[in-house]
Scaffold this motif. Structure first.
Motif, PDB file in Angstrom:
ATOM      1  N   SER A  21      34.170  31.591  30.923  1.00 51.47           N
ATOM      2  CA  SER A  21      32.822  31.476  30.357  1.00 51.47           C
ATOM      3  C   SER A  21      32.824  30.818  28.986  1.00 51.47           C
ATOM      4  N   SER A  22      33.996  30.746  28.332  1.00 50.32           N
ATOM      5  CA  SER A  22      34.106  30.105  27.011  1.00 50.32           C
ATOM      6  C   SER A  22      34.497  28.637  27.109  1.00 50.32           C
ATOM      7  N   LEU A  23      34.808  28.155  28.307  1.00 51.62           N
ATOM      8  CA  LEU A  23      35.355  26.812  28.464  1.00 51.62           C
ATOM      9  C   LEU A  23      34.260  25.763  28.367  1.00 51.62           C
ATOM     10  N   PRO A  24      34.323  24.883  27.361  1.00 54.29           N
ATOM     11  CA  PRO A  24      33.304  23.835  27.234  1.00 54.29           C
ATOM     12  C   PRO A  24      33.303  22.926  28.451  1.00 54.29           C
ATOM     13  N   GLY A  25      32.140  22.573  28.904  1.00 52.78           N
ATOM     14  CA  GLY A  25      32.031  21.660  30.030  1.00 52.78           C
ATOM     15  C   GLY A  25      32.283  22.303  31.370  1.00 52.78           C
ATOM     16  N   ALA A  26      32.290  23.628  31.426  1.00 55.21           N
ATOM     17  CA  ALA A  26      32.548  24.328  32.685  1.00 55.21           C
ATOM     18  C   ALA A  26      31.448  25.344  32.952  1.00 55.21           C
ATOM     19  N   THR A  27      31.248  25.643  34.227  1.00 57.82           N
ATOM     20  CA  THR A  27      30.283  26.648  34.656  1.00 57.82           C
ATOM     21  C   THR A  27      31.022  27.776  35.367  1.00 57.82           C
ATOM     22  N   PHE A  28      30.829  28.990  34.904  1.00 56.83           N
ATOM     23  CA  PHE A  28      31.373  30.171  35.569  1.00 56.83           C
ATOM     24  C   PHE A  28      30.414  30.503  36.705  1.00 56.83           C
ATOM     25  N   VAL A  29      30.779  30.084  37.929  1.00 57.87           N
ATOM     26  CA  VAL A  29      29.865  30.178  39.063  1.00 57.87           C
ATOM     27  C   VAL A  29      29.629  31.626  39.472  1.00 57.87           C
ATOM     28  N   GLY A  30      30.704  32.395  39.603  1.00 54.63           N
ATOM     29  CA  GLY A  30      30.539  33.774  40.016  1.00 54.63           C
ATOM     30  C   GLY A  30      31.825  34.404  40.486  1.00 54.63           C
ATOM     31  N   VAL A  31      31.697  35.622  41.048  1.00 50.28           N
ATOM     32  CA  VAL A  31      32.847  36.451  41.389  1.00 50.28           C
ATOM     33  C   VAL A  31      32.718  36.995  42.806  1.00 50.28           C
ATOM     34  N   VAL A  32      33.834  36.976  43.531  1.00 50.93           N
ATOM     35  CA  VAL A  32      33.912  37.645  44.818  1.00 50.93           C
ATOM     36  C   VAL A  32      34.298  39.097  44.572  1.00 50.93           C
ATOM     37  N   THR A  33      33.391  40.008  44.805  1.00 50.86           N
ATOM     38  CA  THR A  33      33.665  41.440  44.723  1.00 50.86           C
ATOM     39  C   THR A  33      32.599  42.173  45.507  1.00 50.86           C
ATOM     40  N   ARG A  34      33.015  43.193  46.242  1.00 49.38           N
ATOM     41  CA  ARG A  34      32.061  43.996  47.002  1.00 49.38           C
ATOM     42  C   ARG A  34      31.801  45.341  46.338  1.00 49.38           C
ATOM     43  N   SER A  35      32.475  45.589  45.214  1.00 49.47           N
ATOM     44  CA  SER A  35      32.315  46.847  44.498  1.00 49.47           C
ATOM     45  C   SER A  35      30.974  46.858  43.771  1.00 49.47           C
TER      46      SER A  35
END
Length: 350
Positions: A21-35
Motif C-alpha cells: 500500500s506504500s508503493l508509489p505507482g501501485a494499487t493494492f487490489v485486495g486479499v484472498v481470505t475467507r476469515s
C-alpha cells in the motif's frame, strides 16, 4: 501496477500489506481470505482493498502480481496455481519444506516463463546493509568468520510449526544472508534444540557453513534465549564489526506503521543502536545504513516492467533450501554434511 495478496495473517497483515500500500505507482487490489475476522481487519486498515474467496477470483479481477503469505503447508500449492494462471508470484519465506518441492516450483515457473520471487526482506535490514557496505569497502580486511544470530525469549513460540520449525523459518533468512555475502557452501554442520524430546518442531538451531572462499559462517536462532548474542559479529584481518538487537522495521510494522505513514523515520536506526568497529585498542561507532524493506517491492515493480532483475531469484531460494536440508540431515545424523556441488548464490565478498 496491480498487486494482490493471498493470506492476511501476521505475515500478510504486517509484512506485506503495509509495503504494497506504500508503493508509489501501485494499487493494492485486495486479499484472498475467507476469515470474517481478517476481512474486518482488512476493511479497517485498507478500506480500498477488496476481499476474495480464491486465488482464481483475485487473478480474474486483474493483477500483475500476487503475493502468497499463507502458512507453509498450503503455500506451494498456491504458488503453483498462480504459475499455472500465468501471473507473476511472490512466495513468502521459507520457500518450501524441502529442496525437492522448491525445485518443483522453480522448474514450473521457468517452464511457463512466469516471474517467481521469494520474500527475503531481511536483505534490506539496516544491519545487513551496513555489513555489506563494510565488506564492499574492505574496512575489515580479509574476513574469516561471520556470526549471525537472532535469539529471543518467547516461550509462546515453542513448537510452532507454521514455518516448519525455527531452522526452516528463521534459518531461511540467516542462510540467505550468508550466501549473499560469501557465496557457495561446501559443507554444513548443524545442531537443533527441542524443549521436549517428542517435540515435532525445533525451537532453536546452530549451523556452521564452510564457504568455498574460506569464510566460515556461524548461524544461530532461538526463541528460548535470555541473553542473546550480537545480531552480527564479522571478524576480519583489519577489525571486527558487531551490532546488537534487531533491525527496527519489524517493530515499526507490528506497531501499525508503514513506509508511507512513518516517512523518513521508516528503517532509520537511532544512533544508540548503531554497531561498533573494533581493532586492538581502537573502537568507534559505525553509522547504520537505513533499512528499506520497501526496496523489495520497488525492485519487483521495476523487474515486471522490464527494468532489472527480480529482487530475489527463485534459484537463490532453492539454494537456501538445499543448505537447510543439509543442516537438518547433519543434526539428525550428528555429522558434517558435504555438498556434492557447492551451493550458493548472490554477490560474494572474496
Amino acid at each position: 501496477m496491480r498487486i494482490g495478496l493471498v493470506g492476511y495473517g501476521k505475515g500478510g497483515r504486517f509484512f506485506h500489506a503495509p509495503l504494497i500500500s506504500s508503493l508509489p505507482g501501485a494499487t493494492f487490489v485486495g486479499v484472498v481470505t475467507r476469515s470474517a475476522e481478517r476481512r474486518q481487519q482488512l476493511a479497517s486498515e485498507h478500506p480500498q482493498a477488496q476481499t476474495f474467496d480464491s486465488l482464481a477470483q483475485l487473478v480474474a479481477a486483474g493483477v500483475d502480481a500476487v503475493v502468497v503469505s499463507t502458512p507453509l503447508e498450503a503455500r506451494p500449492a498456491l504458488v503453483l496455481e498462480a504459475i499455472e494462471l500465468g501471473v507473476a508470484v511472490v512466495s513468502d519465506k521459507p520457500f518450501a519444506l524441502d529442496a525437492a518441492l522448491a525445485e518443483t516450483m522453480v522448474l514450473a515457473a521457468e517452464r511457463r516463463n512466469v516471474p517467481l520471487s521469494v520474500y527475503q526482506n531481511r536483505r534490506w535490514d539496516s544491519d545487513f546493509l551496513t555489513v555489506r557496505k563494510l565488506l564492499g569497502s574492505r574496512a575489515l580486511g580479509q574476513v574469516t568468520r561471520f556470526e549471525s544470530s537472532v535469539e529471543r525469549y518467547s516461550p509462546s513460540s515453542v513448537g510452532k510449526g507454521s514455518g516448519g520449525g525455527f531452522l526452516r523459518d528463521l534459518g531461511s533468512h540467516l542462510v540467505d544472508q550468508a550466501l549473499q555475502l560469501f557465496g557457495p557452501v561446501l559443507r554444513v554442520y548443524a545442531e537443533l534444540d527441542y524443549r521436549q524430546p517428542d517435540q515435532a518442531y525445533d525451537n532453536g538451531f546452530f549451523m556452521s557453513l564452510a564457504h568455498a572462499n574460506g569464510v566460515v559462517s556461524h548461524l544461530r536462532g532461538s526463541c528460548l534465549q535470555d541473553a542473546p548474542r550480537p545480531r552480527f559479529r564479522v571478524s576480519g584481518s583489519e577489525g571486527c564489526y558487531t551490532v546488537e538487537g534487531l533491525d527496527g522495521q519489524e517493530a515499526q510494522a507490528l506497531a501499525g506503521l508503514s513506509p508511507a505513514t512513518a516517512g523518513e523515520r521508516w528503517g532509520a536506526e537511532e544512533h544508540r543502536r548503531w554497531g561498533w568497529f573494533e581493532h586492538g585498542a581502537e573502537r568507534e561507532r559505525v553509522a547504520s545504513e537505513r533499512g528499506c524493506w520497501l526496496a523489495f517491492y520497488q525492485s519487483l515493480q521495476a523487474a515486471l516492467q522490464g527494468d532489472g532483475p527480480l529482487p530475489v531469484a527463485a534459484r537463490d531460494a532453492l539454494a537456501t533450501t538445499r543448505v537447510l536440508d543439509a543442516a537438518r540431515q547433519s543434526a539428525e545424523q550428528g555429522n558434517v554434511v558435504y555438498l556434492s556441488t557447492p551451493v550458493g548464490h548472490g554477490t560474494k565478498n572474496e
